[in-house]
Design an enzyme around this catalytic site. Structure first.
Site, PDB file in Angstrom:
ATOM      1  N   CYS A  27       8.250   3.172 -43.584  1.00 18.77           N
ATOM      2  CA  CYS A  27       7.049   3.385 -44.236  1.00 18.77           C
ATOM      3  C   CYS A  27       6.683   4.968 -44.539  1.00 18.77           C
ATOM      4  O   CYS A  27       6.538   5.436 -45.572  1.00 18.77           O
ATOM      5  CB  CYS A  27       5.883   2.765 -43.851  1.00 18.77           C
ATOM      6  SG  CYS A  27       4.127   2.712 -45.072  1.00 18.77           S
TER       7      CYS A  27
ATOM      8  N   CYS B  85       1.156  -3.672 -39.720  1.00 14.68           N
ATOM      9  CA  CYS B  85       0.254  -4.067 -40.649  1.00 14.68           C
ATOM     10  C   CYS B  85       0.355  -5.214 -41.565  1.00 14.68           C
ATOM     11  O   CYS B  85      -0.510  -5.991 -41.673  1.00 14.68           O
ATOM     12  CB  CYS B  85       0.021  -2.842 -41.871  1.00 14.68           C
ATOM     13  SG  CYS B  85       1.346  -2.429 -42.948  1.00 14.68           S
TER      14      CYS B  85
END
Length: 384
Positions: free
Chosen positions: A125, A221
């Protein structure tokens, strides 16, 4: 800008951002996730007197899949980021990056698990949506820098900006940022790298931010309940393919499993194998045969790790002992480096003492003292 409490004398907001000109002539873009860390960064940026713009990337909204309505970079967290921006009186924009995040991060995560590897999506990410797309957006907005809430330090060295571990070792996130490039580091700012978490929460309270007591995110997440296998099987049903649990030394079949996505190298729990003379650990995963290979702890001992897709930040130091971390929570251990990491070139690290639980798919991050030299993805290992 809203009226904010004055900063303590020990905190110089302008110095934290290393701005190239007088603050009132600068523009700071802040990556706002909705958590306390990035919210405090936005408040500190506002204290400098610079123009501040908050950006939030909506990376996903998998409420049905994860069992909750909001998560990092989705739902409630976006609303929290917007509320903080309103409190500070700064502009705030939300950009939909769900499709890119799914393709670059989530699908790669699922494919790596299917291949018997242990992925780290947070690094992917940072390499993609956060430090590529966000930097591009910040530059397009005419920003002088992009600030984030990561706990790392950016310092100026003889050869340009350097990336160093955070002052608060318990919060250090340098492991996840080893792939930061020199041009990115030149534009990035990490104002929290020299502050302990307790001070950050205290600042949030003084600034009157509603997220001051918001819990930290503890899981990946998009896997907030910790059930990685459920996410992988939902995206790749073939991940439920069962197979044998085999002793790595004797080849004896000891049991069966419901899919290699449930296992990672170094794992002990969940094997459900009884009657063995000593504890057994996962020592290897064979995706082709769907075999989980187990053995005693001594079979986990690794002497070297071969790295691919490497990155280097600044020159390699001369005459300075190197250490490496092969897991985010591991302590750096002494290593020797063979090859020259950077620009994706392969390299090898050899451990001064056997290292345990080194899993292909994870990252190895190399340090010279507190400075991050670089690192790469672990492609394969050698037994000690």
């Amino acid at each position: 800008m809203a009226d904010l409490a004055p900063l303590p004398d020990a905190v110089n907001a302008a110095a934290l951002f290393d701005l190239p000109r007088a603050p009132e002539t600068c523009r700071i873009v802040v990556a706002m996730s909705g958590g306390v860390d990035s919210s405090v960064v936005a408040a500190l940026a506002a204290q400098t007197g610079a123009e501040v713009i908050g950006i939030t990337l909506q990376l996903y909204d998998y409420g049905a899949a994860t069992g909750r309505k909001g998560a990092c970079c989705a739902g409630d967290d976006i609303r929290d980021a917007r509320a903080v921006a309103d409190r500070l009186g700064i502009a705030h924009y939300v950009f939909d990056h769900e499709s890119a995040f799914r393709e670059d991060v989530v699908e790669t995560f699922a494919d790596e698990y299917l291949a018997g590897r242990t992925p780290i999506p947070c690094i992917r990410c940072n390499m993609g949506p956060k430090f590529t797309d966000l930097l591009r957006m910040a530059r397009e907005l005419g920003a002088d820098c992009l600030a984030t809430g990561h706990y790392v330090r950016r310092t100026r060295g003889a050869d340009g900006p350097e990336l160093h571990r955070a002052q608060d070792a318990s919060r250090d996130q340098s492991y996840f940022l080893y792939a930061t490039t020199a041009p990115q580091l030149d534009f990035l700012r990490f104002p929290l790298g020299g502050l302990p978490k307790t001070e950050v929460r205290r600042l949030a309270e003084e600034f009157g931010l509603k997220v001051a007591a918001k819990p930290d995110s503890q899981d990946i997440c998009f896997v907030p309940d910790g059930d990685y296998a459920k996410i992988v099987k939902a995206m790749r049903p073939e991940g439920a393919r069962g197979g044998a649990i085999v002793h790595a030394a004797s080849g004896e079949r000891l049991g069966d499993h419901a899919g290699i996505v449930h296992f990672t190298v170094g794992q002990r729990r969940g094997l459900e194998i009884g009657g063995q003379p000593e504890p057994l650990y996962v020592v290897a995963l064979d995706a082709g045969s769907a075999e989980v290979r187990v053995g005693p702890k001594r079979m986990l001992a690794v002497g070297a790790a071969h790295l691919v897709e490497t990155n280097r930040i600044g020159p390699l130091p001369e005459g300075v002992p190197l250490t490496a971390k092969v897991r985010s929570l591991a302590r750096p251990v002494p290593v020797t480096l063979h090859g020259s990491p950077g620009d994706g070139a392969p390299a090898t690290i050899r451990f001064a003492a056997p290292e345990y639980g080194v899993a292909p798919g994870q990252a190895a991050v190399i340090y010279a003292g507190e400075r991050v030299v670089g690192g790469g993805w672990i492609d394969r290992t050698e037994p000690a």
